[in-house]
Design a protein around this motif. Structure first.
Motif, PDB file in Angstrom:
ATOM      1  N   PHE A  87      -7.960  -3.622  -1.298  1.00 20.92           N
ATOM      2  CA  PHE A  87      -8.002  -4.313  -2.909  1.00 20.92           C
ATOM      3  C   PHE A  87      -7.196  -5.170  -3.246  1.00 20.92           C
ATOM      4  CE2 PHE A  87     -11.543  -1.554  -3.150  1.00 20.92           C
ATOM      5  CZ  PHE A  87     -12.134  -1.754  -2.147  1.00 20.92           C
ATOM      6  N   ASN A 103      -7.842   4.051  -0.015  1.00 23.97           N
ATOM      7  CA  ASN A 103      -8.640   3.103  -0.762  1.00 23.97           C
ATOM      8  C   ASN A 103      -8.789   2.103  -1.677  1.00 23.97           C
ATOM      9  OD1 ASN A 103     -10.828   4.312   1.707  1.00 23.97           O
ATOM     10  ND2 ASN A 103     -11.474   5.714   0.793  1.00 23.97           N
ATOM     11  N   GLU A 104      -8.085   2.281  -2.594  1.00 19.12           N
ATOM     12  CA  GLU A 104      -7.977   1.528  -3.277  1.00 19.12           C
ATOM     13  C   GLU A 104      -6.838  -0.146  -2.473  1.00 19.12           C
ATOM     14  OE1 GLU A 104      -7.675   2.573  -7.537  1.00 19.12           O
ATOM     15  OE2 GLU A 104      -7.169   3.941  -6.765  1.00 19.12           O
ATOM     16  N   THR A 105      -6.051   0.506  -1.683  1.00 17.98           N
ATOM     17  CA  THR A 105      -5.301  -0.415  -1.071  1.00 17.98           C
ATOM     18  C   THR A 105      -6.145  -1.341  -0.276  1.00 17.98           C
ATOM     19  OG1 THR A 105      -5.116   0.625   1.008  1.00 17.98           O
ATOM     20  CG2 THR A 105      -3.960   1.725  -1.325  1.00 17.98           C
ATOM     21  N   MET A 120      -1.848   5.362  -6.385  1.00 18.36           N
ATOM     22  CA  MET A 120      -3.188   4.529  -5.923  1.00 18.36           C
ATOM     23  C   MET A 120      -3.743   5.772  -4.925  1.00 18.36           C
ATOM     24  SD  MET A 120      -3.502   0.898  -4.804  1.00 18.36           S
ATOM     25  CE  MET A 120      -3.439   0.280  -6.460  1.00 18.36           C
ATOM     26  N   SER A 121      -5.005   5.537  -4.466  1.00 13.01           N
ATOM     27  CA  SER A 121      -5.813   6.452  -3.597  1.00 13.01           C
ATOM     28  C   SER A 121      -5.373   5.621  -2.357  1.00 13.01           C
ATOM     29  CB  SER A 121      -7.045   6.708  -3.762  1.00 13.01           C
ATOM     30  OG  SER A 121      -8.149   5.466  -4.127  1.00 13.01           O
ATOM     31  N   SER A 138       1.087  -1.372   0.237  1.00 15.18           N
ATOM     32  CA  SER A 138      -0.139   0.233   0.044  1.00 15.18           C
ATOM     33  C   SER A 138       0.770   0.761   0.259  1.00 15.18           C
ATOM     34  CB  SER A 138      -0.834  -0.187   1.676  1.00 15.18           C
ATOM     35  OG  SER A 138      -1.673  -1.112   0.926  1.00 15.18           O
TER      36      SER A 138
END
Ligand SMILES: Nc1nc2c(ncn2[C@@H]2O[C@H](COP(=O)(O)OP(=O)(O)OP(=O)(O)O)[C@@H](O)[C@H]2O)c(=O)[nH]1
Length: 356
Positions: free
Chosen positions: A81, A77-79, A74-75, A65
């Protein structure tokens, strides 16, 4: 399959002015573009390889992340997933469940020795919420001993990560407890005076991870830090600025600041300004004859109540961001612009002398 160690190659910090890459359509890109030349690699005169930052820690501590948020935009929140890291890739992510102090396979041992030999900084990420502190501390200790044995010059950083999940008191307690435990272990190995470890609390949900990574990356630029700081000090005092930063634009980390006190809100304000101008740049950026002009090619000034935020691009990869209180604007924009030209000239001279 879970994995516990990831390594990270320092991204291309390119400052070569002659690299003209057109951004991909729709990409959120400042005028900085990765290229093959690297400020960090050029800065390592004794070594042809790029200096490396290694990211290590137990599985799910947040290594991938961190890498993706900082270096791949990458944002946070996306981490949630992200898949676990599975194999050694070109960034030297290597299989987890791998306690490097208990390696038996010769091939793994020599790969890891090579990685440590080339590394400049080792970051060990610990999730303070997980109840695996003792395992993490043991792993940290084993990793430090192994890395130090192979490369005594390596610097050690511990990120007590996911700090958004704990309160201020817990942050202090965590740092105190971990410092105490790891120092006790180093003492029993007789290494307490030889190995220095810095502890920082970080989170991908605020600017703390960018600040921490900025400080880590600055350790790789030792020979230009002090001249940059002197130039910024002169700029700040002659323009009555509150604070000034030189940011690398990709990744968005600061590589130098003046010597006045660092405070997080000021830093956050400067980061937000960079983001804002970058977003606006994506909308309004113009291209002439296919050549990217640069989002910050002219000065951007934003007024927030009684605070002025100035942003100026130094070259394709570096930008100056500074803060000025409005009552101190006896210096006109013309004077600021003139002084900025002097600063830019100074920075370029330093880079030339440092052969970067
Ligand atoms: N609350 C919080 N969660 C985080 C933070 N950083 C990472 N995470 C979460 O932690 C989980 C694991 O993150 P990863 O980056 O996959 O962990 P890793 O250490 O790379 O794991 P392996 O690939 O298995 O080694 C993800 O769900 C992330 O969203 C943080 O700063 N705060």
């Amino acid at each position: 399959m879970t994995h516990e160690v990831a390594t990270l190659e320092v991204p291309e910090w390119s400052i070569a002015a002659d690299t003209t890459l057109k951004p991909e359509p729709g990409s959120r890109q400042l005028s900085a573009s990765p290229s093959s030349a690297s400020l960090l690699s050029a800065n390592t005169s004794t070594c042809n390889n790029k200096p490396k930052i290694l990211l290590m820690g137990l599985s799910k501590s947040g290594k991938t992340s961190i890498r993706n948020v900082i270096f791949h935009k990458m944002s946070a929140n996306e981490t949630q997933f992200l898949d676990p890291t599975h194999k050694i890739d070109k960034l030297w992510d290597f299989p987890g469940k791998l306690d490097i102090s208990h390696l038996r396979d010769k091939e793994d041992t020599s790969t890891i020795e090579k990685i440590f030999e080339e590394a400049r900084v080792l970051i060990f990420v610990i999730d303070p919420v997980e109840e695996k502190h003792s395992i993490a501390i043991d792993r940290l200790h084993g990793t430090i001993l192994e890395a130090y044995k192979i490369n005594p010059k390596i610097k050690f950083e511990v990120f007590i990560h996911k700090s958004d999940s704990i309160n201020e008191d817990q942050k202090i307690d965590n740092i105190r407890e971990m410092t105490h435990r790891i120092n006790r272990k180093l003492m029993s190995a007789g290494l307490q005076d030889r190995i220095l470890i810095s502890f920082r609390t970080t989170s991908i949900y605020d600017h703390s991870i960018f600040e921490a990574m900025s400080i880590v990356c600055q350790q790789l630029l030792e020979n230009i830090l002090s001249p940059f700081e002197n130039i910024l000090n002169a700029f700040v005092s002659s323009n009555k600025m509150e604070k000034a930063f030189i940011f690398d634009l990709h990744p968005k980390i600061f590589i130098a600041t003046d010597s006045s006190t660092f405070d997080m809100p000021t830093y956050e304000l400067c980061c937000d300004m960079l983001d804002l101008i970058a977003d606006m740049g994506c909308i309004y950026q113009e291209y002439e004859g296919g050549e990217e002009r640069g989002v910050f090619s002219t000065c951007s000034v934003i007024k927030l109540n009684d605070t002025l935020l100035h942003l100026k691009q130094i070259n394709r990869h570096l930008a100056l961001v500074c803060i000025q209180m409005q009552q101190d604007t006896a210096c006109t924009q013309g004077i600021v612009d003139y002084n900025f030209q002097q600063l830019k000239h100074g920075i370029q001279e330093v880079l030339k002398v440092a052969n970067l």
